[in-house]
Motif scaffolding. Structure first.
Motif, PDB file in Angstrom:
ATOM      1  N   ALA A 114      -2.804  -0.257  -2.796  1.00  0.00           N
ATOM      2  CA  ALA A 114      -2.033   0.879  -3.313  1.00  0.00           C
ATOM      3  C   ALA A 114      -1.519   1.746  -2.171  1.00  0.00           C
ATOM      4  O   ALA A 114      -0.369   2.217  -2.199  1.00  0.00           O
ATOM      5  CB  ALA A 114      -2.898   1.700  -4.265  1.00  0.00           C
ATOM      6  N   ASP A 115      -2.367   1.973  -1.150  1.00  0.00           N
ATOM      7  CA  ASP A 115      -1.900   2.725   0.027  1.00  0.00           C
ATOM      8  C   ASP A 115      -0.715   2.020   0.670  1.00  0.00           C
ATOM      9  O   ASP A 115       0.268   2.659   1.074  1.00  0.00           O
ATOM     10  CB  ASP A 115      -3.027   2.847   1.050  1.00  0.00           C
ATOM     11  N   LEU A 116      -0.809   0.696   0.758  1.00  0.00           N
ATOM     12  CA  LEU A 116       0.259  -0.058   1.401  1.00  0.00           C
ATOM     13  C   LEU A 116       1.539   0.003   0.576  1.00  0.00           C
ATOM     14  O   LEU A 116       2.637   0.140   1.129  1.00  0.00           O
ATOM     15  CB  LEU A 116      -0.184  -1.506   1.608  1.00  0.00           C
ATOM     16  N   ALA A 117       1.423  -0.090  -0.743  1.00  0.00           N
ATOM     17  CA  ALA A 117       2.618  -0.047  -1.591  1.00  0.00           C
ATOM     18  C   ALA A 117       3.334   1.296  -1.444  1.00  0.00           C
ATOM     19  O   ALA A 117       4.569   1.363  -1.355  1.00  0.00           O
ATOM     20  CB  ALA A 117       2.226  -0.293  -3.045  1.00  0.00           C
ATOM     21  N   ARG A 118       2.578   2.399  -1.400  1.00  0.00           N
ATOM     22  CA  ARG A 118       3.189   3.722  -1.240  1.00  0.00           C
ATOM     23  C   ARG A 118       3.849   3.832   0.141  1.00  0.00           C
ATOM     24  O   ARG A 118       4.953   4.372   0.286  1.00  0.00           O
ATOM     25  CB  ARG A 118       2.120   4.802  -1.396  1.00  0.00           C
TER      26      ARG A 118
END
Length: 433
Positions: free
Chosen positions: A328-332
């Motif tokens: 999720a951090d990477l997607a943001r």
């Protein structure tokens, strides 16, 4: 008639605690049984010792009595040092006699010849380690074994025979020592076992090095120093080849069960080719200064397509794990990178305090566009309903973000703009969350 008990010997007078490389003490031999009373020595070198004793004796009867003493165990512990065999022998009197047998030690030249002969064949050293004495070492020109008259006995008894029965007994028992360990003979001649083995090892190493050197090819012809150091003009280096106009396309990677994703491999290979081409053309790596996290975001953002497909999820999971982040951090972060590149990622993750000027003028501009008063915090302006946010980057651009009201879950949206109102264009209705 009851069997005659063997004579009582006093406590041994040997001192084994004083033993060293050049002093060895051997425990007394037990009396021999009737089955053993054949030859006193079993090896050829032990028999050679017995022959030297018997051929140099002046009285056969004394030899026979000495042999009987040895067979009945009258000889105490035997100490061997260079040139000397020493023991106490129990005679007919209560007090045992101190007996010595001397043998000339070898000189340095004799030892050198012996060591050369022993090192000449590898089997010689192996035989010595197996407590065997090769006959070839006895005929190498070194008087290793004694001959008639070489053994010089001395005894504290009053008998003046040569040898007396006590000295003969010691000589017979010494033959048994030589049977068990030929290094006893070498110690008598002046060298200890460890010293001999070390010397043989050094000779073997020297011979092996010499043989290896002889097998090497002849040295190449040299060049005189004056010629080597003379001024010479070298031809100029050829011009470098022109770099290709664009990166080459990597080959197609086939899919294999359980293997890596061929699409991900293609992406990595293409990225490496682009970076190599840029480095060749400009001398700089455009992404060489990125951190691990920034490079992971860059790679994920460069994957074509949209939406989290199975392949994308696998790539995100792998890159996030390598950077110790969540998918999720990477997607943001990918959304921020696609919004504004490295500066967009900094806007997402690094709040800062802008100087007076552009940030202060943004709120009146928003009010003039009939927008409500945004709440300021550092470089951020947030809609009072909490669903829209503007962030000022250090590049002077405004970046728009959206979130579910009250959740503080901000995601980059739209295109950065110098005008805060322009950055909000396309976000839909700003008055209703």
């Amino acid at each position: 008639m009851p069997a005659t008990a063997p004579p009582h010997l006093p406590r041994t007078m040997a001192s084994p605690h004083r033993d060293s490389e050049l002093r060895r003490t051997f425990q007394p031999f037990p009396p021999r049984t009737a089955a053993e009373e054949t030859g006193f020595a079993e090896t050829w070198w032990g028999n050679a010792w017995v022959d030297a004793l018997e051929q140099g004796a002046l009285d056969v009867k004394r030899l026979a009595r000495g042999r009987g003493y040895a067979e009945r165990g009258h000889v105490d512990a035997i100490t061997v040092t260079p040139g000397l065999v020493l023991a106490y022998v129990q005679g007919s009197r209560p007090r045992p006699y101190r007996v010595q047998v001397r043998l000339r030690t070898l000189g340095e030249d004799d030892w050198a010849r012996f060591l050369d002969a022993a090192a000449e064949r590898t089997g010689h050293i192996a035989a010595l380690l197996d407590k065997e004495l090769p006959q070839s070492l006895a005929v190498c020109g070194v008087p290793l074994l004694p001959g008639p008259g070489d053994l010089e006995p001395r005894c504290s008894c009053p008998d003046s025979g040569h040898p007396c029965k006590h000295a003969a007994a010691l000589c017979y028992q010494t033959a048994r020592l030589l049977d068990a360990d030929p290094f006893v003979l070498l110690l008598l001649r002046g060298r200890g076992e460890r010293e001999l083995l070390d010397a043989l090892s050094r000779r073997n190493a020297t011979a092996a090095a010499r043989a290896a050197q002889e097998r090497q090819p002849a040295p190449l012809a040299g060049v005189r120093a004056t010629e080597a150091l003379a001024d010479r003009r070298l031809p100029p280096l050829p011009s470098p080849l022109p770099h290709p106009p664009h990166p080459e396309q990597p080959p197609v990677y086939p899919a294999a069960p359980g293997g890596p994703d061929p699409f991900a491999l293609d992406q990595l290979a293409t990225d490496a080719a682009v970076r190599a081409h840029a480095l060749l053309a400009t001398g700089r790596d455009p992404v060489g200064g990125l951190t691990l996290w920034q490079d992971a975001v860059r790679l994920a953002a460069a994957r074509p397509g949209s939406g989290l497909t199975a392949g994308t999820r696998a790539l995100y999971s792998s890159l996030a794990s390598a950077a110790d982040r969540t998918p999720a951090d990477l997607a943001r972060a990918v959304a921020a990178w696609r919004q504004g590149g490295l500066e967009g990622l900094a806007v997402l993750e690094e709040p800062w305090d802008p100087p007076a000027g552009r940030f202060d003028r943004a709120r009146p501009l928003l009010l003039a566009a009939d927008l409500p008063a945004f709440r300021p915090w550092r470089n951020r302006l947030t809609h009072p309903q909490g669903h829209v946010q503007l962030r000022l980057g250090q590049d002077g651009l405004w970046y728009a973000y959206e979130s579910e009201p009250g959740r503080d879950d901000w995601w980059p949206r739209g295109t950065p703009d110098l005008d805060p109102v322009g950055a909000l264009t396309g976000l839909g209705t700003l008055d209703e969350p």
